[in-house]
Motif scaffolding. Structure first.
Motif, PDB file in Angstrom:
ATOM      1  N   ARG A  29     -19.355   4.233   6.333  1.00  0.00           N
ATOM      2  CA  ARG A  29     -18.756   4.866   7.518  1.00  0.00           C
ATOM      3  C   ARG A  29     -19.173   4.166   8.796  1.00  0.00           C
ATOM      4  N   THR A  30     -20.403   3.696   8.845  1.00  0.00           N
ATOM      5  CA  THR A  30     -20.930   3.098  10.077  1.00  0.00           C
ATOM      6  C   THR A  30     -20.769   1.582  10.119  1.00  0.00           C
ATOM      7  N   ALA A  31     -20.241   0.981   9.058  1.00  0.00           N
ATOM      8  CA  ALA A  31     -20.059  -0.479   9.031  1.00  0.00           C
ATOM      9  C   ALA A  31     -18.820  -0.877   9.828  1.00  0.00           C
ATOM     10  N   GLU A  32     -18.880  -2.067  10.419  1.00  0.00           N
ATOM     11  CA  GLU A  32     -17.717  -2.615  11.115  1.00  0.00           C
ATOM     12  C   GLU A  32     -16.696  -3.072  10.079  1.00  0.00           C
ATOM     13  N   ARG A  33     -15.432  -2.805  10.337  1.00  0.00           N
ATOM     14  CA  ARG A  33     -14.372  -3.124   9.380  1.00  0.00           C
ATOM     15  C   ARG A  33     -13.326  -4.043   9.992  1.00  0.00           C
ATOM     16  N   PHE A  34     -12.542  -4.632   9.132  1.00  0.00           N
ATOM     17  CA  PHE A  34     -11.350  -5.324   9.610  1.00  0.00           C
ATOM     18  C   PHE A  34     -10.308  -5.345   8.504  1.00  0.00           C
ATOM     19  N   GLU A  35      -9.048  -5.518   8.899  1.00  0.00           N
ATOM     20  CA  GLU A  35      -7.948  -5.520   7.945  1.00  0.00           C
ATOM     21  C   GLU A  35      -7.609  -6.949   7.544  1.00  0.00           C
ATOM     22  N   VAL A  36      -7.530  -7.184   6.247  1.00  0.00           N
ATOM     23  CA  VAL A  36      -7.097  -8.472   5.723  1.00  0.00           C
ATOM     24  C   VAL A  36      -5.589  -8.406   5.514  1.00  0.00           C
ATOM     25  N   ARG A  37      -4.876  -9.218   6.270  1.00  0.00           N
ATOM     26  CA  ARG A  37      -3.413  -9.274   6.160  1.00  0.00           C
ATOM     27  C   ARG A  37      -3.042 -10.626   5.557  1.00  0.00           C
ATOM     28  N   PRO A  38      -2.597 -10.656   4.332  1.00  0.00           N
ATOM     29  CA  PRO A  38      -2.260 -11.934   3.698  1.00  0.00           C
ATOM     30  C   PRO A  38      -1.162 -12.670   4.464  1.00  0.00           C
ATOM     31  N   ARG A  39      -1.259 -13.972   4.455  1.00  0.00           N
ATOM     32  CA  ARG A  39      -0.253 -14.818   5.099  1.00  0.00           C
ATOM     33  C   ARG A  39       0.501 -15.632   4.042  1.00  0.00           C
ATOM     34  N   LEU A  40       1.616 -16.184   4.490  1.00  0.00           N
ATOM     35  CA  LEU A  40       2.389 -17.109   3.671  1.00  0.00           C
ATOM     36  C   LEU A  40       1.986 -18.544   4.002  1.00  0.00           C
ATOM     37  N   HIS A  41       1.839 -19.355   2.968  1.00  0.00           N
ATOM     38  CA  HIS A  41       1.600 -20.781   3.153  1.00  0.00           C
ATOM     39  C   HIS A  41       2.962 -21.463   3.232  1.00  0.00           C
ATOM     40  N   ALA A  56     -16.569  -6.242   7.895  1.00  0.00           N
ATOM     41  CA  ALA A  56     -16.667  -7.454   8.694  1.00  0.00           C
ATOM     42  C   ALA A  56     -17.989  -8.174   8.476  1.00  0.00           C
ATOM     43  N   ALA A  57     -19.032  -7.435   8.108  1.00  0.00           N
ATOM     44  CA  ALA A  57     -20.354  -8.026   7.922  1.00  0.00           C
ATOM     45  C   ALA A  57     -21.192  -7.108   7.049  1.00  0.00           C
ATOM     46  N   GLN A  58     -22.270  -7.651   6.532  1.00  0.00           N
ATOM     47  CA  GLN A  58     -23.199  -6.823   5.753  1.00  0.00           C
ATOM     48  C   GLN A  58     -23.766  -5.716   6.640  1.00  0.00           C
TER      49      GLN A  58
END
Length: 211
Positions: free
Chosen positions: A128-140, A15-17
């Motif tokens: 391990r200690t970094a904040e993460r998030f899932e990238v879910r591709p979308r349809l245009h 999610a961030a550096q």
């Protein structure tokens, strides 16, 4: 979904550096991790850290972006720095990530095994200690409705997790660009038909840009 609208797989990234530092036998290891969606972004991050720490002994790095990967020992014995960084990325299950470990030599030689543990351990910990998030591709996609169904469309959009673009008005009605999750396409299409009494049209244009 047509073949042209085939989407990439979801992936987990940062999610961030993030930064993690540790000292091993008087050598300081500063591990940095950041999302990178292209090799150019990854190497630009490396350049930033080289400029920030110009007097460091080594700037070792690795990235994994989909099927693409690279790593570099930056003067450390072969296989003791870059490869452990790449293994840490893969072991933490993240993608589109660049890891750089900056080392200040402390006067004590760590040996091959010690270097592998130090670099790999610092990289694993910063990830391990970094904040993460899932990238879910979308349809245009784009939705077209007549003026009489415009209100029904906007009410429908408020109840679905979609990203709405700027409306385009035509002599017959309005067209709205939308980004929808692929698993919602069928349900949203049915809801659109119900809300507009079958007059609303949803066109799938292809994968939306990842964010």
């Amino acid at each position: 979904m047509t073949e042209s609208a085939k989407l990439p797989e979801p992936f987990t990234t940062l999610a961030a550096q993030h930064r993690h530092g540790e000292v091993v036998e008087n050598s300081e290891f500063l591990a940095y991790a950041r999302r990178a969606d292209t090799p150019e972004e990854a190497l630009a991050f490396l350049a930033e850290l080289r400029a920030k720490y110009p007097d460091a002994t080594h700037h070792c790095w690795a990235y994994r972006i989909g099927e693409a990967y690279r790593f570099n020992d930056d003067g450390e014995p072969g296989g003791t720095a870059g490869a452990p960084l790449l293994r840490a990325i893969e072991g933490q299950g993240v993608q589109h990530v660049m890891v750089v470990v900056v080392r200040y030599y402390g006067g004590v030689k760590l040996g091959t095994g010690g270097l592998v543990r130090a670099y790999g351990g610092a990289a694993a910990e910063v990830l391990r200690t970094a904040e993460r998030f899932e990238v879910r591709p979308r349809l245009h996609t784009r939705v077209s409705v007549g003026f009489a169904e415009q209100g029904a469309l906007y009410h429908l959009l408020d109840t679905w997790d979609v990203v709405k673009g700027e409306e385009v008005y035509t002599p017959k009605g309005v067209t709205v660009p939308l980004e929808v999750y692929p698993e919602d396409e069928a349900g949203f299409t049915q809801a659109l038909e119900d809300a507009t009494r079958g007059s609303g049209v949803l066109e799938v244009l292809g994968p939306a840009e990842e964010s």
